[in-house]
Design a protein around this motif. Structure first.
Motif, PDB file in Angstrom:
ATOM      1  N   GLY A 181      22.527  -6.068 -20.137  1.00 23.25           N
ATOM      2  CA  GLY A 181      22.950  -7.365 -20.649  1.00 23.25           C
ATOM      3  C   GLY A 181      22.774  -8.488 -19.651  1.00 23.25           C
ATOM      4  N   ARG A 182      22.262  -8.151 -18.461  1.00 22.97           N
ATOM      5  CA  ARG A 182      21.951  -9.158 -17.453  1.00 22.97           C
ATOM      6  C   ARG A 182      20.526  -8.935 -16.956  1.00 22.97           C
ATOM      7  N   VAL A 323      15.901 -16.075 -20.988  1.00 27.55           N
ATOM      8  CA  VAL A 323      17.106 -15.283 -20.746  1.00 27.55           C
ATOM      9  C   VAL A 323      18.340 -16.043 -21.220  1.00 27.55           C
ATOM     10  N   THR A 324      18.372 -17.343 -20.976  1.00 27.44           N
ATOM     11  CA  THR A 324      19.510 -18.153 -21.424  1.00 27.44           C
ATOM     12  C   THR A 324      19.609 -18.150 -22.942  1.00 27.44           C
ATOM     13  N   VAL A 326      18.596 -15.827 -24.976  1.00 32.18           N
ATOM     14  CA  VAL A 326      18.920 -14.494 -25.478  1.00 32.18           C
ATOM     15  C   VAL A 326      20.315 -14.044 -25.044  1.00 32.18           C
ATOM     16  N   LEU A 327      20.675 -14.310 -23.782  1.00 25.66           N
ATOM     17  CA  LEU A 327      21.901 -13.746 -23.211  1.00 25.66           C
ATOM     18  C   LEU A 327      22.922 -14.777 -22.773  1.00 25.66           C
ATOM     19  N   GLY A 331      23.963 -14.291 -18.428  1.00 24.95           N
ATOM     20  CA  GLY A 331      23.021 -13.183 -18.429  1.00 24.95           C
ATOM     21  C   GLY A 331      22.064 -13.205 -17.259  1.00 24.95           C
ATOM     22  N   VAL A 384      17.255  -5.665 -24.983  1.00 24.04           N
ATOM     23  CA  VAL A 384      17.362  -6.858 -24.120  1.00 24.04           C
ATOM     24  C   VAL A 384      16.000  -7.210 -23.541  1.00 24.04           C
ATOM     25  N   ARG A 387      13.586  -8.517 -26.279  1.00 25.27           N
ATOM     26  CA  ARG A 387      13.914  -9.875 -26.747  1.00 25.27           C
ATOM     27  C   ARG A 387      13.545 -10.927 -25.711  1.00 25.27           C
ATOM     28  N   VAL A 388      13.848 -10.634 -24.459  1.00 26.17           N
ATOM     29  CA  VAL A 388      13.543 -11.616 -23.410  1.00 26.17           C
ATOM     30  C   VAL A 388      12.037 -11.818 -23.301  1.00 26.17           C
TER      31      VAL A 388
END
Length: 401
Positions: A181-182, A323-324, A326-327, A331, A384, A387-388
């Motif tokens: 998740g990161r 990343v921002t 998506v998470l 993240g 993750v 998606r990124v």
């Protein structure tokens, strides 16, 4: 009363929905790859599995001579590439899972099963985006063999035209020190250069009671083993972060016999590209100086491996945005430069790009290490990473930097 018209779906929403739909499939793929690992240059089954799934999704797939493939989707003047590596390591798999390796002495101990599955997932999401709204440019997926050997399969794929027409390339690597998740991000150098070094010494041999009558080969080998790393720290700029670490030392069999041959082998890792280019010559000079007093002959086998992975600023900015999206901002994890080697650096010598560190640790769980047979990953990282990468690929096509 007129009917309301639903708002158009965003690219991020389409990507997210596609990966939600493929979540179970991607886990199955990753487990299948983990159970059937293949060593460098032998990734035939892995290549075919990926090729068949991408062709089914509408990608134009080109299988390469030997192993590996290129897959293309979309048209346009701009093309972004996503890269995955396919090979496993000659390591015994020690995980207790039902999908542990079925190949004795071979395991995905570096997470390439995760890398391959994440890029495949990104490909499936981008195929859905192409069918729904169309891509604003072209995307190429690079599934590369032989990352785990030096100088790496990247050079082979580049010779086959993998980067032809590519404006930017993005990749990912598992990080078992970061929670799922990161994502670890860094602008600039992310990894180091990595080379292989072996020093072979030969002499006349003799009795340990008479070292003055023969070349004391073991003593000379010990000098190389201990003094070469120390001398390099004075002969080269200390800011280059040079590190010589030995993995094998071998000489002799009897305690009272000075052997005729011996060797020491290890790796040379360097944070700075300029220092990497001059290091081989300095190593050869220092070894010759170290053994000169002892009457033995040194042969240096120096194999240049891979350059540092250096993330360019624009690609880093694209990944920060992805990343921002998506998470969220939480993240993002700050990634430090490591002394690990990655042949992704060869691609970045030709086109701009960047690599992310994908968190695969279960929060609160143990921290495993790469290249160890007990490496375990939290499989939520598959979605993750996919998606990124899919979000970043789309952003790279629509954002002019």
């Amino acid at each position: 009363m007129s009917e309301s018209v639903p708002a158009p779906r965003t690219s991020e929403a389409i990507i997210a929905a596609a990966l939600d739909a493929h979540e179970a499939e991607l886990i199955d793929v990753r487990r299948d790859l983990h159970a059937h690992p293949e060593l460098s240059w032998s990734e035939h089954r892995t290549t075919e599995l990926v090729a068949e799934r991408l062709e089914k999704a509408g990608w134009r797939v080109a299988r390469l001579a030997g192993t590996g493939l290129l897959a293309d989707l979309g048209e346009g003047p701009r093309r972004v590439a996503l890269r995955a590596d396919l090979d496993a390591l000659p390591v015994e798999d020690d995980v207790p899972d039902s999908w542990r390796s079925t190949v004795p002495g071979v395991a995905h101990a570096c997470g390439h099963d995760v890398h391959t599955t994440a890029v495949l997932g990104a490909g499936l999401a981008l195929a859905e985006l192409q069918q729904t709204t169309g891509l604003p440019g072209a995307v190429r997926l690079i599934f590369q063999p032989a990352e785990e050997v030096m100088p790496g399969g990247a050079l082979h794929l580049m010779s086959l035209g993998a980067l032809d027409g590519v404006d930017r390339i993005l990749g990912l690597h598992c990080d078992p020190g970061v929670d799922v998740g990161r994502v670890g991000l860094r602008s600039g150098a992310l990894t180091s250069a990595a080379d292989l070094l072996e020093v072979q010494l030969t002499g006349t041999g003799g009795h340990t009671s008479r070292p003055h009558l023969t070349g004391d080969l073991v003593f000379a080998l010990a000098k190389v083993t201990t003094e070469l790393p120390a001398v390099l720290s004075r002969r080269m700029d200390p800011r280059a972060g040079i590190s010589v670490v030995w993995g094998r030392v071998a000489a002799g069999q009897a305690p009272n016999v000075i052997p005729r041959s011996g060797s020491v082998a290890g790796t040379v890792r360097i944070l700075d590209s300029d220092a990497w280019n001059e290091c081989e010559q300095v190593v050869r000079e220092v070894v010759a100086e170290l053994v000169a007093p002892y009457g033995v002959v040194a042969r240096v086998n120096y194999q240049r491996g891979v350059p540092p992975v250096v993330n360019d600023e624009d690609s880093y900015a694209v990944l920060v945005e992805a990343v921002t999206a998506v998470l969220g901002e939480r993240g993002i994890a700050a990634a430090a430069q490591s002394l690990g080697g990655e042949d992704f650096g060869w691609y970045l010598e030709q086109v701009p790009g960047a690599m992310i560190r994908l968190g695969v640790r279960t929060p609160g769980g143990p921290t495993y290490d790469l290249h160890q047979g007990d490496l375990r990953v939290d499989e939520r990282a598959l979605g993750v990473g996919a998606r990124v990468l899919a979000t970043a690929a789309h952003a790279a096509l629509v954002t002019v930097r």
